[in-house]
Design a protein around this motif. Structure first.
Motif, PDB file in Angstrom:
ATOM      1  N   GLY A   1      18.002 -13.272  24.746  1.00 34.00           N
ATOM      2  CA  GLY A   1      18.353 -14.686  23.987  1.00 34.00           C
ATOM      3  C   GLY A   1      17.594 -14.522  22.729  1.00 34.00           C
ATOM      4  O   GLY A   1      16.439 -13.397  21.941  1.00 34.00           O
ATOM      5  N   GLU A   2      17.989 -16.012  21.887  1.00 32.86           N
ATOM      6  CA  GLU A   2      17.623 -16.248  20.953  1.00 32.86           C
ATOM      7  C   GLU A   2      15.892 -15.990  20.775  1.00 32.86           C
ATOM      8  O   GLU A   2      15.329 -17.027  21.698  1.00 32.86           O
TER       9      GLU A   2
ATOM     10  N   GLY B   1      18.743 -17.522  35.117  1.00 31.43           N
ATOM     11  CA  GLY B   1      18.479 -16.849  34.215  1.00 31.43           C
ATOM     12  C   GLY B   1      17.986 -18.230  32.978  1.00 31.43           C
ATOM     13  O   GLY B   1      17.977 -19.401  32.491  1.00 31.43           O
ATOM     14  N   ILE B   2      16.437 -17.448  32.569  1.00 27.95           N
ATOM     15  CA  ILE B   2      16.409 -19.098  31.191  1.00 27.95           C
ATOM     16  C   ILE B   2      15.984 -18.554  29.947  1.00 27.95           C
ATOM     17  O   ILE B   2      16.902 -19.222  29.232  1.00 27.95           O
ATOM     18  N   THR B   3      15.674 -17.337  29.730  1.00 24.00           N
ATOM     19  CA  THR B   3      15.920 -16.530  28.036  1.00 24.00           C
ATOM     20  C   THR B   3      17.279 -15.676  27.556  1.00 24.00           C
ATOM     21  O   THR B   3      17.155 -15.450  26.787  1.00 24.00           O
ATOM     22  N   ASN B   4      17.371 -15.672  29.005  1.00 23.17           N
ATOM     23  CA  ASN B   4      18.620 -14.732  28.225  1.00 23.17           C
ATOM     24  C   ASN B   4      19.982 -15.501  29.149  1.00 23.17           C
ATOM     25  O   ASN B   4      20.207 -15.803  30.137  1.00 23.17           O
ATOM     26  N   LEU B   5      21.199 -14.650  28.716  1.00 23.44           N
ATOM     27  CA  LEU B   5      22.370 -14.571  29.109  1.00 23.44           C
ATOM     28  C   LEU B   5      23.162 -14.073  29.846  1.00 23.44           C
ATOM     29  O   LEU B   5      23.459 -12.620  29.413  1.00 23.44           O
TER      30      LEU B   5
ATOM     31  N   SER C   1      11.277 -22.017  21.874  1.00 23.61           N
ATOM     32  CA  SER C   1      12.569 -21.871  22.949  1.00 23.61           C
ATOM     33  C   SER C   1      12.921 -23.455  22.730  1.00 23.61           C
ATOM     34  O   SER C   1      12.646 -24.396  21.381  1.00 23.61           O
ATOM     35  N   LYS C   2      14.994 -23.868  22.172  1.00 19.78           N
ATOM     36  CA  LYS C   2      15.910 -24.339  21.864  1.00 19.78           C
ATOM     37  C   LYS C   2      15.429 -24.451  22.686  1.00 19.78           C
ATOM     38  O   LYS C   2      17.050 -25.761  23.409  1.00 19.78           O
ATOM     39  N   LEU C   3      16.036 -24.626  23.959  1.00 17.57           N
ATOM     40  CA  LEU C   3      16.824 -24.709  25.582  1.00 17.57           C
ATOM     41  C   LEU C   3      15.816 -26.397  25.720  1.00 17.57           C
ATOM     42  O   LEU C   3      14.334 -26.361  25.825  1.00 17.57           O
TER      43      LEU C   3
END
Length: 311
Positions: A52-53, A31-35, A274-276
């Protein structure tokens, strides 16, 4: 440390996990936006999905995701939902031991037939969802969020909007019937799960973009993510409808680049919010490029005409 704290707080809110003395937590990749975490407790396995935030800025409504995932689980399309953590909007499902369906396999006739049937089952049997997924409205929404966060837009943005509006105008001649749709049919969201005494069951994950939408967005979305060739598109349409018509072919072909545009705008929006540590700009540029490729196809004008046919 923050991740551990979040999953521990989530577990504490799930009654059948909170009192367990033997819990194992394993982060899941992909996943990218969620954990996502696999939780093993008392001889059973679950997945907890931590939202995700900032995903609300992508138009995601967690209550709609829950309703769609729950319906899909009851229909045998997705792993069953076993708990919904509120107000955070975290979903707990049964863990599926399914294997990933590789891109080179998922486009083979057997898989295309099975997947078409799963998509059609959700379209026809799922209850009405309390959320809308209209690709044209979503692109406008993502454009607004992107501009407010100073995201970079392509040099040919006016051309891109012109092509989108051509499709919108053509489809308005025969408006779609809002239908429960998944709207994010990329390869990583599909699993093939072993079922005793059966050939296995296709499972579909990640329902956060589900909503009442156009079935041809789902069909075009799957097609673009898996880069179907002409024969595969024909087979996919036949397995879904039982026939292939010029109109249905044209609607899929027009929704294909609209889905690519949506993907590009998702990436553009993420560059601003996004902060990722992900190359969201590269992702957006890739999909803008594929969009251009399809809207300049020599058959474009014919597809715009064919969507208005009676059949």
């Amino acid at each position: 440390m923050t991740m551990t704290l979040a999953i521990d707080k989530a577990i504490a809110k799930v009654p059948f996990l909170a009192d367990s003395k033997n819990i194992k937590k394993t982060p899941l990749s992909g996943g990218i936006t969620n954990l996502n975490f696999r939780i093993d407790a008392d001889g059973r396995s679950y997945v907890i999905r931590l939202a995700g935030e900032g995903t609300d800025q992508l138009g995601i409504k967690r209550d709609v995701e829950y309703a769609a995932n729950k319906a899909a689980g009851e229909l045998g399309i997705a792993p069953e939902v076993v708990f919904f953590i509120e107000p955070e909007g975290y979903i707990v499902t049964r863990f599926s031991n399914g294997k990933r369906i590789m891109p080179e396999d998922i486009v083979k006739p057997d898989y295309l037939a099975r997947i078409a049937k799963k998509i059609r089952l959700f379209h026809r049997r799922a209850p009405k969802l309390k959320g809308e997924f209209n690709v044209f409205k979503r692109v406008e929404m993502l454009k607004k969020v992107s501009k407010s966060n100073n995201a970079r837009f392509p040099h040919d943005w006016d051309f891109i909007m012109q092509k989108m509006n051509e499709v919108k105008k053509a489809l308005e001649k025969d408006p779609y019937v809002p239908t429960p749709c998944h709207n994010d049919l990329l390869n990583l969201n599909w699993l093939d799960e072993d079922v005793p005494g059966d050939i296995g069951e296709i499972r579909l994950l990640d329902w956060e973009y589900a909503g009442m939408g156009d079935i041809f967005f789902d069909l075009g979305n799957f097609s673009h993510h898996h880069r179907l060739n002409e024969d595969q598109v024909d087979l996919f349409l036949y397995e879904y409808f039982g026939e292939i018509t010029d109109k249905n072919y044209a609607r899929l072909r027009l929704m294909w680049p609209m889905s690519e545009l949506h993907e590009a705008m998702w990436g553009t929006t993420q560059t601003g919010i996004s902060k990722l540590e992900e190359d969201f700009q590269g992702y957006a540029d890739l999909w803008f490029g594929r969009f251009r490729q399809h809207v300049t196809d020599f058959r474009w004008e014919q597809w715009l005409k064919d969507v208005a046919k009676k059949k």
